[in-house]
Design a protein around this motif. Sequence first.
Motif, PDB file in Angstrom:
ATOM      1  N   GLY A  23     -35.093 -20.747 -24.096  1.00 38.47           N
ATOM      2  CA  GLY A  23     -34.424 -20.045 -23.048  1.00 38.47           C
ATOM      3  C   GLY A  23     -35.591 -19.259 -22.026  1.00 38.47           C
ATOM      4  N   ASP A  42     -37.253 -15.016 -18.152  1.00 33.08           N
ATOM      5  CA  ASP A  42     -36.053 -15.529 -18.704  1.00 33.08           C
ATOM      6  C   ASP A  42     -35.265 -16.645 -17.881  1.00 33.08           C
ATOM      7  N   HIS A  43     -34.871 -17.738 -18.559  1.00 32.50           N
ATOM      8  CA  HIS A  43     -34.420 -18.830 -17.736  1.00 32.50           C
ATOM      9  C   HIS A  43     -33.095 -18.305 -17.053  1.00 32.50           C
ATOM     10  N   ASN A  44     -32.237 -17.750 -17.684  1.00 32.77           N
ATOM     11  CA  ASN A  44     -31.064 -17.497 -17.003  1.00 32.77           C
ATOM     12  C   ASN A  44     -31.208 -16.494 -15.726  1.00 32.77           C
ATOM     13  N   TYR A  47     -32.576 -18.398 -13.130  1.00 33.97           N
ATOM     14  CA  TYR A  47     -31.658 -19.402 -12.668  1.00 33.97           C
ATOM     15  C   TYR A  47     -30.620 -18.579 -11.689  1.00 33.97           C
ATOM     16  N   HIS A  48     -30.210 -17.594 -11.979  1.00 36.81           N
ATOM     17  CA  HIS A  48     -29.159 -16.808 -11.038  1.00 36.81           C
ATOM     18  C   HIS A  48     -29.994 -16.299  -9.868  1.00 36.81           C
ATOM     19  N   GLN A  83     -28.605 -28.221 -15.145  1.00 42.53           N
ATOM     20  CA  GLN A  83     -28.899 -26.967 -14.770  1.00 42.53           C
ATOM     21  C   GLN A  83     -29.901 -26.125 -15.451  1.00 42.53           C
TER      22      GLN A  83
END
Length: 201
Positions: A23, A42-44, A47-48, A83
């Motif tokens: 992650g 942190d990937h998430n 990404y956002h 994604q």
Amino acid sequence: MKVIAFKRELQGSGASRRLRNSGQTPGIVYGGSEGPVLVSLDHNALYHALKKEVFHSSILELEIDGVSQQVLLRDFQVHAYKQLVLHADFQRVDAKQAVHVKVALHFENADVSPAVKLHGATISHVANEIEVSCLPGKLPEFISVDLSNIDVGHSLHASDLVLPEGVTVVAHGADLTIATASVPAGHVAAEAEAAAEADKK
């Protein structure tokens, strides 16, 4: 905007794959008087953040293991169909040194322009961003493009933009076309036909 990162020691495709599986996204921070530092993010969260226009054209506060520094997002790679953010590059900035950054263009007042209001023209956005030079503290989130005076057959160029104080366009030897106004072919034909009918009467 604040970005949290952690130093990473291991590099190479195997180490990067293991990071992504857990992650995290591998990245690098470079520039300034310090050497390059390998980081993980942190990937998430990344990404956002990448979905926000401001993230691409703002000075970011990057915290690495509790120590903050100012950076710009310089590059990132995403997976061809997943994604997934594969890698991110950040460049350190010096408050006293000008930076070159691509900034988004926000188009305004097209509906009140002579091209649209009087002639039913279509305004094409030839460029959606423009490269500017300025001190980090002067970096605009976006640049407004006022289309209220554009008429059919005319174009708007980089030299026509109203720029914030301390910001200049990086020209690369040409006055970049930003937008053009033209009447759709079908619309022209219909107008010609209507004019011909009127002549017959």
